[in-house]
Write an enzyme that holds these catalytic residues in place. Sequence first.
Site, PDB file in Angstrom:
ATOM      1  N   GLU A 142       5.944  10.290 -26.497  1.00 28.53           N
ATOM      2  CA  GLU A 142       6.836   9.214 -26.939  1.00 28.53           C
ATOM      3  C   GLU A 142       7.346   9.449 -28.358  1.00 28.53           C
ATOM      4  OE1 GLU A 142       4.560   5.611 -26.112  1.00 28.53           O
ATOM      5  OE2 GLU A 142       5.198   5.678 -24.020  1.00 28.53           O
ATOM      6  N   ASP A 156       0.378   3.586 -17.035  1.00 27.02           N
ATOM      7  CA  ASP A 156       0.306   2.960 -18.348  1.00 27.02           C
ATOM      8  C   ASP A 156      -0.191   1.518 -18.276  1.00 27.02           C
ATOM      9  OD1 ASP A 156       0.553   2.563 -21.010  1.00 27.02           O
ATOM     10  OD2 ASP A 156       2.730   2.701 -21.105  1.00 27.02           O
ATOM     11  N   GLU A 158      -0.727  -6.027 -22.898  1.00 23.01           N
ATOM     12  CA  GLU A 158       0.683  -5.633 -22.891  1.00 23.01           C
ATOM     13  C   GLU A 158       1.368  -5.946 -21.559  1.00 23.01           C
ATOM     14  OE1 GLU A 158       1.355  -1.544 -23.881  1.00 23.01           O
ATOM     15  OE2 GLU A 158       3.496  -1.668 -23.502  1.00 23.01           O
TER      16      GLU A 158
HETATM   17  C1  GCV Z   1       1.211   2.879 -29.069  1.00 23.49           C
HETATM   18  C2  GCV Z   1       2.814   2.367 -24.074  1.00 23.49           C
HETATM   19  C3  GCV Z   1       3.138   1.283 -25.059  1.00 23.49           C
HETATM   20  C4  GCV Z   1       3.365   1.843 -26.453  1.00 23.49           C
HETATM   21  C5  GCV Z   1       2.105   2.611 -26.852  1.00 23.49           C
HETATM   22  C6  GCV Z   1       1.860   3.708 -25.820  1.00 23.49           C
HETATM   23  C7  GCV Z   1       0.607   4.497 -26.103  1.00 23.49           C
HETATM   24  O1  GCV Z   1       3.917   3.189 -23.876  1.00 23.49           O
HETATM   25  O2  GCV Z   1       4.247   0.566 -24.603  1.00 23.49           O
HETATM   26  O3  GCV Z   1       3.605   0.776 -27.329  1.00 23.49           O
HETATM   27  O4  GCV Z   1       2.231   3.162 -28.140  1.00 23.49           O
HETATM   28  O5  GCV Z   1       1.732   3.121 -24.545  1.00 23.49           O
HETATM   29  O6  GCV Z   1      -0.399   4.211 -25.474  1.00 23.49           O
HETATM   30  O7  GCV Z   1       0.628   5.380 -26.930  1.00 23.49           O
END
Ligand code: GCV
Length: 697
Positions: A298, A377, A405
């Site tokens: 990411e 995720d 989340e």
């Molecule tokens: C910290 C998901 C979340 C991101 C997070 C990522 C991760 O994509 O939406 O906010 O980033 O996981 O676990 O690194």
Amino acid sequence: MTIPELIDVHAAWLPPEAFRAIGSRRVLVHADGPLAETVRDEVVHACGLYGGSVPHPVSDQVGDQQVDLVLALSSMAALPAVAEEVRGEALREFGPDACGAEGFVLACRDGVTVVLADEPAGLLYGLFQVVRLGESAFGSARPVERHRPATRRRMIDHWDNIDVHPVMGQVERGYAGGSIFWQNGALRGDLTRVRAYGRLLAACGVNAVAVNNVNVHAAEARLLTDRLGDVVAIADALRPYGIRVHLSVNFASPIALGGLPTADPLDESVREWWARTTERVYATIPDFGGYLVKADSEGQPGPFAYGRSHADGANMLADAAAPFGGVVHWRAFVYNHRQDWRDRSTDRARAAFDHFAPLDGRFRDNAILQVKHGPMDFQVREPLSPVIAALPATRLAVEFQVTQEYTGQQRHVCYLAPMWSETLGFRPWGDGGRTVADVVADGPAAGGAGDLVAVSNVGDDPFWTGHPLAQANLYAFGRLAWAPRTDPVAILDEWIDLTFVPSATGDPERLRRTLHEMMDESWTTYERYTAPLGVGFMVRPGHHYGPDVDGYEYTPWGTYHFADRDGVGVDRTRASGTGFTGQYPPPWSDVYESLTECPDELLLFFHHVPYGHVLHDGSTVVQHIYDTHFEGAERVAETRLRWEKLAGDGLVAPELHARVKERLDEQLRSAEEWRDQVNAYFFRKSGVPDAHGRRIH
Ligand code: GCV
């Protein structure tokens, strides 16, 4: 040390009243060392509140002292007679290394309760076990029982930023206000709350905290160097409760902070920079835990930029930390987040296994591969990540997400321990094989125990977690990390007994019953009204709250459901799909491949099926979607009514009641929105009416 009680913040699972049983007794603390001081201070404080006493352990008189509770190191030369007996029995039953670094034995005989530990950390955990037991720890005989944590590190990862990030806020995916560590771009001046947090964590068994977000931005990267003082202060605040501090670091730090032209893990100057930097960290914080790294994920930098593997990257940091006993948690959450949605051959679920399985055996002993429990995720329902069964020679940490989340963002009640417990009890090699908990606890053949990690749900909110009932998730994570086979309902009972019962007036049984009715099945209730049958997502892009069935369908994130007029689901079979099922060992590679054997709750994760496909319970997929969505929203309405009935009875404090009520109002609104959007979507796609003729928009 004073006990960090906070008057303007909810006491969570350590209200003063929870210490009444200990505080009204005569307690002998016979131990040395800083953590032993914490135990003594806790006991002195409790006895100050409830009239008990803490006689000094004068060594030649210890044997004669009349006490109700003994908390002692088993190595102490002189112990009260009854503790001597317990020591002898523990030795006979469990051998010389009965307790290890953090365990303890507990017994009650002749009216005296005895906690013995080999190390002070064990005494601290033993003390909190007595708190949990309350009055039942005293009086009646209790045979010698041994408690030892199943995992080496029970770790909470904060996704806190120092600064407020323009998109993510101060705490990424945080739903409980700002960071408890930083405010206005600086470390908070008063860290009493951090100490209180450490105390809460120790009371549920957590022993490690990573203080900053794995997405390491510019200011936070400097925690490694010129802002190390912030980490020192946090470590000082948490240390009295046996918690070691870890730091998320940016892989490109040698460039950003060291002025080097490269961050190549095989470059000598880069290795040298990490070695020197790490040496400085340990010179300043000798019990520093280690690094946490999100690399090539990411948008975070990583070893791929230099044509190096993730083992090269992790080992470089592991080598820097090794001389000081430090570890590196290297995340396996690596996938292509810029995928073309038209490309049906790329499957995000496959990514972690494809990247990491070939690297098995190439990681240093102090490099721990940190794997999200599912392949995608943190969705409400996912199969186990096949990575967990694919690296027998690599030390693993399994990562859960306590912050909600994708499970209601602490506006919805969603007690997650049943999901984690199911994961921990899952047998990747089938019946008779090891469980995930075994894999984590035993570690690789040549390594040692692994870790359980979770993303924090805590912020500067007065209830810690926004939704007061979300505290249960943090508590339950710690308890499961300590003892993964514990029944989540029993953990909830403990949490209720600590958090609510000591200060409740009225009928605690009613309170306990209501909370169980509201929470025991709240995870599957949430699943009912959100994305069906394991397909995942269907949330609003970006913030991930609320329904948006096609929100991610044509994005680069690799999270699709492929619904059309005929059917829905992702074909991940070897026969006709992405081949993901082949990443599992048997029997699961075959079970998931088979349309008839695949468990219903994961059907759409593994298969694309017509709406009329018949599930094991005889319902069709589309009728199942309608039924569960109506039922899920109804369950939320019932939960809300149950809570309303608790108002004004002295069972919970009015402010807490009001906060939960406000959240339940929103949960009901949101659940109905989910119900209506998902049902309308599938009715419009399929044209199949609801068999029960209910209203679909
Ligand atoms: C910290 C998901 C979340 C991101 C997070 C990522 C991760 O994509 O939406 O906010 O980033 O996981 O676990 O690194």
